[in-house]
Design an enzyme around this catalytic site. Sequence first.
Site, PDB file in Angstrom:
ATOM      1  N   LYS A  77       3.199 -38.642  35.262  1.00 29.81           N
ATOM      2  CA  LYS A  77       2.194 -39.415  34.780  1.00 29.81           C
ATOM      3  C   LYS A  77       1.792 -40.108  36.082  1.00 29.81           C
ATOM      4  O   LYS A  77       2.722 -40.514  37.476  1.00 29.81           O
ATOM      5  CB  LYS A  77       2.481 -40.806  33.832  1.00 29.81           C
ATOM      6  CG  LYS A  77       3.029 -40.155  32.521  1.00 29.81           C
ATOM      7  CD  LYS A  77       2.971 -41.759  31.556  1.00 29.81           C
ATOM      8  CE  LYS A  77       3.228 -40.605  29.837  1.00 29.81           C
ATOM      9  NZ  LYS A  77       1.849 -40.231  29.242  1.00 29.81           N
ATOM     10  N   GLU A 136       3.806 -47.600  19.896  1.00 33.19           N
ATOM     11  CA  GLU A 136       2.884 -46.218  19.962  1.00 33.19           C
ATOM     12  C   GLU A 136       2.145 -47.414  18.813  1.00 33.19           C
ATOM     13  O   GLU A 136       3.512 -48.017  17.905  1.00 33.19           O
ATOM     14  CB  GLU A 136       3.309 -45.061  19.262  1.00 33.19           C
ATOM     15  CG  GLU A 136       3.549 -44.418  20.941  1.00 33.19           C
ATOM     16  CD  GLU A 136       4.595 -42.455  20.808  1.00 33.19           C
ATOM     17  OE1 GLU A 136       3.620 -41.899  21.279  1.00 33.19           O
ATOM     18  OE2 GLU A 136       4.531 -42.366  18.943  1.00 33.19           O
ATOM     19  N   HIS A 160      12.543 -40.498  28.793  1.00 31.88           N
ATOM     20  CA  HIS A 160      11.412 -41.447  29.844  1.00 31.88           C
ATOM     21  C   HIS A 160      11.980 -42.793  29.920  1.00 31.88           C
ATOM     22  O   HIS A 160      11.056 -42.338  31.584  1.00 31.88           O
ATOM     23  CB  HIS A 160      10.028 -41.893  28.130  1.00 31.88           C
ATOM     24  CG  HIS A 160       9.512 -40.425  28.034  1.00 31.88           C
ATOM     25  ND1 HIS A 160       9.746 -38.825  28.542  1.00 31.88           N
ATOM     26  CD2 HIS A 160       9.421 -39.647  26.614  1.00 31.88           C
ATOM     27  CE1 HIS A 160       9.227 -37.754  27.753  1.00 31.88           C
ATOM     28  NE2 HIS A 160       9.041 -38.679  26.288  1.00 31.88           N
ATOM     29  N   ASP A 197      14.755 -39.977  21.934  1.00 30.14           N
ATOM     30  CA  ASP A 197      13.329 -39.097  21.583  1.00 30.14           C
ATOM     31  C   ASP A 197      12.781 -40.103  23.026  1.00 30.14           C
ATOM     32  O   ASP A 197      11.987 -39.397  23.612  1.00 30.14           O
ATOM     33  CB  ASP A 197      12.597 -39.358  20.039  1.00 30.14           C
ATOM     34  CG  ASP A 197      10.643 -38.773  20.217  1.00 30.14           C
ATOM     35  OD1 ASP A 197      10.820 -37.584  21.089  1.00 30.14           O
ATOM     36  OD2 ASP A 197      10.260 -40.175  20.384  1.00 30.14           O
ATOM     37  N   LYS A 254      12.692 -50.856  25.749  1.00 30.99           N
ATOM     38  CA  LYS A 254      12.508 -51.192  24.502  1.00 30.99           C
ATOM     39  C   LYS A 254      11.290 -50.201  23.901  1.00 30.99           C
ATOM     40  O   LYS A 254      10.384 -50.609  24.271  1.00 30.99           O
ATOM     41  CB  LYS A 254      11.464 -52.716  24.063  1.00 30.99           C
ATOM     42  CG  LYS A 254      10.484 -52.937  22.410  1.00 30.99           C
ATOM     43  CD  LYS A 254      10.771 -54.527  22.390  1.00 30.99           C
ATOM     44  CE  LYS A 254       9.170 -55.093  23.153  1.00 30.99           C
ATOM     45  NZ  LYS A 254       8.277 -56.568  22.556  1.00 30.99           N
TER      46      LYS A 254
HETATM   47  C1  BG6 Z   1       7.086 -37.582  23.356  1.00 33.24           C
HETATM   48  C2  BG6 Z   1       7.892 -37.896  21.964  1.00 33.24           C
HETATM   49  O1  BG6 Z   1       7.918 -36.862  24.180  1.00 33.24           O
HETATM   50  O2  BG6 Z   1       6.977 -38.015  24.183  1.00 33.24           O
HETATM   51  C3  BG6 Z   1       7.188 -38.178  21.555  1.00 33.24           C
HETATM   52  O3  BG6 Z   1       8.841 -36.779  21.524  1.00 33.24           O
HETATM   53  C4  BG6 Z   1       6.214 -39.173  21.805  1.00 33.24           C
HETATM   54  O4  BG6 Z   1       7.758 -39.514  20.245  1.00 33.24           O
HETATM   55  C5  BG6 Z   1       5.339 -39.095  22.968  1.00 33.24           C
HETATM   56  O5  BG6 Z   1       5.263 -39.508  21.183  1.00 33.24           O
HETATM   57  C6  BG6 Z   1       4.445 -40.047  24.428  1.00 33.24           C
HETATM   58  O6  BG6 Z   1       4.188 -39.353  25.400  1.00 33.24           O
HETATM   59  P1  BG6 Z   1       2.838 -40.176  25.628  1.00 33.24           P
HETATM   60  O7  BG6 Z   1       2.410 -38.981  26.813  1.00 33.24           O
HETATM   61  O8  BG6 Z   1       1.884 -39.689  24.558  1.00 33.24           O
HETATM   62  O9  BG6 Z   1       2.805 -41.062  25.611  1.00 33.24           O
END
Ligand code: BG6
Length: 491
Positions: free
Chosen positions: A185, A219, A243, A238, A336
């Site tokens: 990103k 989300e 991330h 996840d 978070k």
């Molecule tokens: C993925 C997760 O790695 O990243 C998902 O498995 C999540 O649960 C997604 O929705 C979010 O990615 P982005 O790029 O849409 O923020």
Amino acid sequence: SEQIKTTVSVTVVGASGDLAKKKIFPALFALYYENFLPEHFTIFGYARSKMSDEELRNMISKTLTCRIDKRENCGDKMEKFLQRCFYQSGQYYSEENFKELDKKLKEREAGKVPNRLFYLSIPPNIFVDVVRCATYGASSPTGWTRVIVEKPFGRDSESSRELTASLKQYLTEDQIFRIDHYLGKELVENLSVLRFSNLVFEPLWSRQYIRNVQLIFSEDFGTEGRGGYFDSYGIIRDIMQNHLLQILALFAMETPVSLDAEDIRNEKVKVLKSMRPLEIEDVVVGQYKGHSKGGKSYPSYTDDPKVPNNSLTPTFAAAALFIDNARWDGVPFLMKAGKALHSNGAEIRVQFRHVPGNLYRRNFGTYLDKNTNELVIRVQPNEAIYLKINNKVPGLGMRLDRSNLNLLYSAKYSREIPDAYERLLLDAIEGERRLFIRSDELDAAWALFTPVLKELEEKHVFPELYPFGSRGPVGAHYLAAKYNVRWGDLS
Ligand code: BG6
């Protein structure tokens, strides 16, 4: 002397899956459109279903968009791109089927040095089979062979190590490209630029000036359609273990010797190893609960047909992490992450300490502590970097308020921001490993979360229920308060 010609083929294994359709093919097209793909390239889709090349092209074409430039010959380019796409149907555990692919690849590669990239867009339980068959049946004889894999890389330290060991029976570490798409990103990539090439930031980047750092992922939708996968992983595996932790590592690492992949990854591993494994007292878990509001009804996580009714899998988690080194001693790094919350976005928030002996402490309408500087890096949406500063409200009185020095990408840059997968695919083709996860890094990341994940599961810790579309469990606020922190609100 005549240059030796090379070709690159990208084989998307699991070509009819969601990720392939939504992200991988569109990213490849965007790279093609912008002339980033090599002159001689071929794309193969590989999956079990029977499909002709035409049918594959048809399927792909539905998700390609001309987002970059809607006017200029995009349709033409799309047609040309699709002509480079082919299909091979096959089983994931069949060496024979991969040999058939090999034969078709060879037809396209004739006379050139063939380089081959495989993108495994498939469930993790077949990673090893595919790698075994693909390397046996369709490795490049004279060029490079690389494999991109995407999480989950196991579900704890042991299973992750097992996966790494199995893959290494067939591939060297150099051939494995572990994707964490957050590293692709734009604003995550920019983190190092911001920090290491601006004098006003790096000198402040320590416990001396920074009070806390927050990494927030939110989300506003649930696990829709992904309940099956999600239920055996949960939000900590996840989002946090990969991330958010990757962002943290980039944020907190020491200055690398150079921008070389190995130098950067060495520093990331070092900072991860300086961290304390997360403790159960420092984590709050939650799960969303359905309700109806204004004539609309919102589902519970457990309404997903693939999720057991008594599932304790967290769809929300908050955690406090610590880096036990000289730079960060005592600074809480709060994470978070949640699904089905009130907002959608990802941010890094850096809260600075207050100015010692601030002359203007009486001129704030509110508490001094609330008026410290804050640097916000909004990863998405509406990418932005802004710094909250204290400022005099114009006028004859002396009142201060907090204002933003604001770098909003859409106002400053007219170019569209490329998708993370574009950057990462291009890097994999070019052999640039900086944004991919090395195996020791993966191991260090799991070491931080494995004990607490086990403990949560063994103790059957009940997630705090929170209404779909809310701000998440109140427990997250108590956790922050324990460290004298208030969560910033996603802007
Ligand atoms: C993925 C997760 O790695 O990243 C998902 O498995 C999540 O649960 C997604 O929705 C979010 O990615 P982005 O790029 O849409 O923020």
